[in-house]
Design an enzyme around this catalytic site. Structure first.
Site, PDB file in Angstrom:
ATOM      1  N   ASP A  33       8.345  -0.706 -11.974  1.00 37.20           N
ATOM      2  CA  ASP A  33       8.088  -0.790 -10.533  1.00 37.20           C
ATOM      3  C   ASP A  33       8.738   0.324  -9.724  1.00 37.20           C
ATOM      4  O   ASP A  33       8.233   0.711  -8.668  1.00 37.20           O
ATOM      5  CB  ASP A  33       8.480  -2.162  -9.976  1.00 37.20           C
ATOM      6  CG  ASP A  33       9.922  -2.542 -10.250  1.00 37.20           C
ATOM      7  OD1 ASP A  33      10.516  -1.981 -11.184  1.00 37.20           O
ATOM      8  OD2 ASP A  33      10.443  -3.421  -9.531  1.00 37.20           O
ATOM      9  N   GLU A  56       9.793   3.965 -23.900  1.00 32.90           N
ATOM     10  CA  GLU A  56      10.352   5.166 -23.285  1.00 32.90           C
ATOM     11  C   GLU A  56      10.984   6.114 -24.292  1.00 32.90           C
ATOM     12  O   GLU A  56      10.973   7.335 -24.091  1.00 32.90           O
ATOM     13  CB  GLU A  56      11.396   4.770 -22.223  1.00 32.90           C
ATOM     14  CG  GLU A  56      10.822   4.090 -20.997  1.00 32.90           C
ATOM     15  CD  GLU A  56      10.712   2.577 -21.133  1.00 32.90           C
ATOM     16  OE1 GLU A  56      10.355   1.916 -20.136  1.00 32.90           O
ATOM     17  OE2 GLU A  56      10.992   2.058 -22.259  1.00 32.90           O
ATOM     18  N   HIS A 120      17.195  -6.134  -9.814  1.00 32.83           N
ATOM     19  CA  HIS A 120      16.824  -6.142 -11.230  1.00 32.83           C
ATOM     20  C   HIS A 120      16.917  -4.709 -11.774  1.00 32.83           C
ATOM     21  O   HIS A 120      16.814  -3.738 -11.031  1.00 32.83           O
ATOM     22  CB  HIS A 120      15.408  -6.685 -11.418  1.00 32.83           C
ATOM     23  CG  HIS A 120      14.338  -5.867 -10.768  1.00 32.83           C
ATOM     24  ND1 HIS A 120      14.159  -5.807  -9.397  1.00 32.83           N
ATOM     25  CD2 HIS A 120      13.400  -5.046 -11.305  1.00 32.83           C
ATOM     26  CE1 HIS A 120      13.151  -5.005  -9.124  1.00 32.83           C
ATOM     27  NE2 HIS A 120      12.674  -4.524 -10.255  1.00 32.83           N
ATOM     28  N   HIS A 121      17.115  -4.573 -13.049  1.00 31.66           N
ATOM     29  CA  HIS A 121      17.303  -3.296 -13.749  1.00 31.66           C
ATOM     30  C   HIS A 121      18.634  -2.627 -13.423  1.00 31.66           C
ATOM     31  O   HIS A 121      18.867  -1.492 -13.847  1.00 31.66           O
ATOM     32  CB  HIS A 121      16.173  -2.295 -13.448  1.00 31.66           C
ATOM     33  CG  HIS A 121      14.818  -2.734 -13.903  1.00 31.66           C
ATOM     34  ND1 HIS A 121      14.614  -3.762 -14.793  1.00 31.66           N
ATOM     35  CD2 HIS A 121      13.580  -2.274 -13.583  1.00 31.66           C
ATOM     36  CE1 HIS A 121      13.315  -3.926 -14.994  1.00 31.66           C
ATOM     37  NE2 HIS A 121      12.666  -3.046 -14.283  1.00 31.66           N
ATOM     38  N   GLY A 417      18.887  14.945 -35.500  1.00 31.53           N
ATOM     39  CA  GLY A 417      18.565  14.148 -36.680  1.00 31.53           C
ATOM     40  C   GLY A 417      18.297  12.686 -36.411  1.00 31.53           C
ATOM     41  O   GLY A 417      18.709  11.827 -37.184  1.00 31.53           O
ATOM     42  N   ASP A 448       8.340   6.407 -44.913  1.00 30.98           N
ATOM     43  CA  ASP A 448       8.008   5.060 -44.469  1.00 30.98           C
ATOM     44  C   ASP A 448       9.124   4.430 -43.639  1.00 30.98           C
ATOM     45  O   ASP A 448       8.862   3.738 -42.648  1.00 30.98           O
ATOM     46  CB  ASP A 448       7.649   4.159 -45.661  1.00 30.98           C
ATOM     47  CG  ASP A 448       8.695   4.176 -46.774  1.00 30.98           C
ATOM     48  OD1 ASP A 448       9.630   4.995 -46.721  1.00 30.98           O
ATOM     49  OD2 ASP A 448       8.566   3.363 -47.708  1.00 30.98           O
ATOM     50  N   ASN A 475       8.228   6.033 -50.084  1.00 27.22           N
ATOM     51  CA  ASN A 475       9.236   6.038 -51.145  1.00 27.22           C
ATOM     52  C   ASN A 475      10.169   4.835 -51.039  1.00 27.22           C
ATOM     53  O   ASN A 475      11.308   4.867 -51.498  1.00 27.22           O
ATOM     54  CB  ASN A 475      10.014   7.359 -51.172  1.00 27.22           C
ATOM     55  CG  ASN A 475      10.571   7.729 -49.810  1.00 27.22           C
ATOM     56  OD1 ASN A 475      10.600   6.914 -48.890  1.00 27.22           O
ATOM     57  ND2 ASN A 475      11.012   8.972 -49.667  1.00 27.22           N
ATOM     58  N   GLY A 477      11.781   3.048 -48.570  1.00 22.92           N
ATOM     59  CA  GLY A 477      13.037   2.945 -47.846  1.00 22.92           C
ATOM     60  C   GLY A 477      13.628   4.268 -47.431  1.00 22.92           C
ATOM     61  O   GLY A 477      12.952   5.296 -47.386  1.00 22.92           O
ATOM     62  N   GLU A 481      19.219   8.507 -46.968  1.00 31.79           N
ATOM     63  CA  GLU A 481      20.461   7.753 -46.874  1.00 31.79           C
ATOM     64  C   GLU A 481      20.943   7.318 -48.265  1.00 31.79           C
ATOM     65  O   GLU A 481      22.148   7.284 -48.539  1.00 31.79           O
ATOM     66  CB  GLU A 481      20.278   6.528 -45.971  1.00 31.79           C
ATOM     67  CG  GLU A 481      19.639   6.818 -44.627  1.00 31.79           C
ATOM     68  CD  GLU A 481      20.499   7.653 -43.703  1.00 31.79           C
ATOM     69  OE1 GLU A 481      21.507   8.242 -44.159  1.00 31.79           O
ATOM     70  OE2 GLU A 481      20.177   7.742 -42.508  1.00 31.79           O
TER      71      GLU A 481
END
Length: 567
Positions: A33, A56, A120-121, A417, A448, A475, A477, A481
């Site tokens: 708004d 966003e 609000h917000h 990253g 993925d 792959n 996952g 990592e």
């Protein structure tokens, strides 16, 4: 000039006209708004468009991708508080990687702010500047508009600082000022980045003569091109330097595809100890290095293993230069490089370095798809002027050793990253590629795990009829990592999705997309050879199945180095 009557323009349209002047044709955002009055102006403007995103954060990523492909400016429009905070990660990434993004935030009216209304917000404490303090840390400049009479000057200063520093800026517009009339006179004067340092002609002349001497007397000089040479638009001059001298040039990961990788003088992507052995040997044999626009982050420098001793390295930057340990503030590559092109002589044949920038071509691979064979194969699919996006992880590291064709633009997020960046960024990149003459293909490589963070924008791609070619690397996952830490930990697992069903779920018309699943090199090669697939006449989503613990060579080495640094 649109929306100007009797020398007057609404404040909102003043900002839009300034954005158009710096090359913006599309904006990205989510309605709320407090920004809707401004969005009315965007929607009604004949010369600027709006792409409504699913959230966003993705809109901020899209603005980042749009700016990278156009080489100009991206724009994200959010509402106060909840919307702008959602976009903060994207803005921080653009700040980190020197991408020009304007973050426009619709905020409560000046009256409500003055009365410290609990709205609000908000945080419920009547502090309307709380989020400004966050923005000040991740942008080059901010403008919190509150008075119509000073708004034009504040907008101009904010945008000019963004252009000067190649970092984002942040502008708030209260709902009651959007349509207030102000003078259009300043729009007649083009924006000019503020010059922070006076001319230093004597220093520049001294440095140019010393650099030219070092260049010409070196046994094996090289040039290293990094991200800021792209962001600050000095590549044309760098190209002239390469052509005149015949010097071998290398790029960093963040500088990949800065100049044509088909050039006979291209030495490869230098990443310190993570480089291909032939690239590392060639670069580190140099006795003089001219480094242009370097960003010495861990992933960009092979965990800080660049071999660039100060006594034989000159660094040229956007606001200073470094020569033999001396730092010269206010002497920039914008001024130094043209002078250097004039001053330096062509190299002798004995000064030139033999280059071998890419891995040896293996025999045609067969059977289950592996990282080792995947990247050389997809490299044969690329065409001139393609826009190629690699997500943080296996994709980015794999593409680093793939040859980019002439005119290609490569985008990845090496420094910040943020996993998922490429999903939203590809939306913006594809919108920009569609604007190009002729239109460019947009090609995305994404894992993925990463896609699960930003997959909503696949629906926006269908809605706005952009047609990227998407290679979804399944792959199972977070492989990057797993290599850094916890290869068998459950936190690196994800829920398997039925990827080829998603465009149907998102409501894309059946003739607007095609999906494919490939598990072998034979299947992939057949698909890549299909002219219909490569024509980019619709969204193409290819699910490529790869082993969970299969990763590109460079990623394995970087992960080992990162794990050591973390420990």
């Amino acid at each position: 000039m649109a929306s100007v009557h009797n020398g007057q323009v609404s404040l909102g349209n003043y900002l839009l006209e300034r954005l158009i002047q710096v090359g913006v044709k599309q904006t990205f955002g989510v309605p709320g708004d407090f920004n809707m009055p401004f969005l009315d102006l965007v929607e009604d403007h004949p010369n600027i468009g709006y792409v409504g995103c699913c959230n966003e954060l993705n809109a901020g990523y899209a603005a980042d991708g749009y700016a990278r492909v156009t080489g100009k400016v991206g724009v994200v429009i959010t509402t106060f508080g909840v919307g702008e905070l959602s976009a903060t990660n994207a803005i921080a990434g653009a700040h980190s990687e020197r991408v020009q993004v304007v973050h426009i935030v619709g905020v409560p009216s000046t009256t409500l702010q003055a009365h410290q209304a609990v709205l609000h917000h908000t945080l419920g404490d009547a502090k309307f500047d709380a989020f400004l303090h966050i923005a000040q840390h991740i942008t080059a400049s901010t403008a919190t508009l509150f008075h119509a009479e000073t708004a034009a000057a504040e907008i101009d200063q904010c945008l000019a600082t963004m252009l000067l520093k190649a970092r984002p800026c942040y502008i708030t517009i209260p709902t009651d000022l959007v349509n207030v009339k102000i003078s259009a006179k300043p729009l007649e004067t083009p924006l000019k980045p503020f010059v922070e340092h006076p001319s230093k002609e004597a220093t520049e002349a001294f440095l140019v003569s010393r650099i030219a001497h070092a260049f010409e007397t070196a046994k094996k000089p090289v040039v290293l091109i990094d991200a800021c040479s792209i962001r600050f638009h000095v590549l044309d001059t760098v190209q002239k330097l390469v052509e005149k001298t015949g010097v071998a040039f290398f790029t960093s990961p963040m500088g990949k595809a800065a100049l044509s990788e088909g050039h006979s003088n291209f030495g490869g992507v230098y990443i310190g100890e993570i480089s291909l052995p032939s690239v590392r040997e060639a670069f580190e044999s140099a006795d003089f290095i001219l480094a242009i626009g370097t960003m010495k982050s861990d992933f960009n420098s092979g965990a800080f293993t660049w071999r660039m001793p100060g006594e034989r390295t000159v660094e040229l930057h956007s606001d200073h230069c470094v020569f033999q340990y001396g730092r010269f503030e206010g002497v920039t590559f914008q001024t130094i490089l043209p002078l250097l092109v004039e001053a330096v002589a062509p190299l002798k044949e004995s000064q030139k370095i033999a280059v071998n920038p890419f891995p040896k071509v293996l025999a045609a691979p067969s059977g289950p798809i592996t990282q080792e064979g995947l990247w050389p194969l997809v490299g044969t699919f690329f065409k001139e002027n393609d826009v190629i996006i690699g997500e943080t992880g296996t994709s980015a590291f794999g593409v680093l050793e793939t040859k980019m064709p002439k005119g290609a633009i490569f985008g990845t997020q090496i420094l910040w990253g943020s996993i998922g960046w490429a999903g939203g960024s590809t939306l913006g990149a594809a919108v920009a590629a569609k604007e190009s003459t002729p239109p460019r293909r947009t090609i995305l490589f994404m894992g993925d795990g990463s896609w699960q963070l930003t997959i909503q924008e696949l629906s926006t791609m269908a809605r706005y009829k952009v047609k990227p070619i998407i290679f979804l690397l399944n792959n199972d996952g977070y492989t990057i990592e797993r290599f850094i830490h916890g290869p068998n930990r459950k936190y690196n697992d994800i829920q398997p999705w039925k990827w080829t069903k998603l465009l149907d779920v998102f409501g894309a018309p059946e003739d607007a997309y095609a999906t494919h699943q490939v598990k072998t090199f034979e299947e992939l090669e057949k698909l890549l050879d299909d002219p219909g697939f490569g024509s980019a006449d619709r969204i193409q989503l290819v699910e490529v199945f790869i082993g969970k613990m299969d990763a590109p060579r460079a990623l394995k080495l970087q992960a080992e180095a990162t794990a050591r640094v973390n420990a």
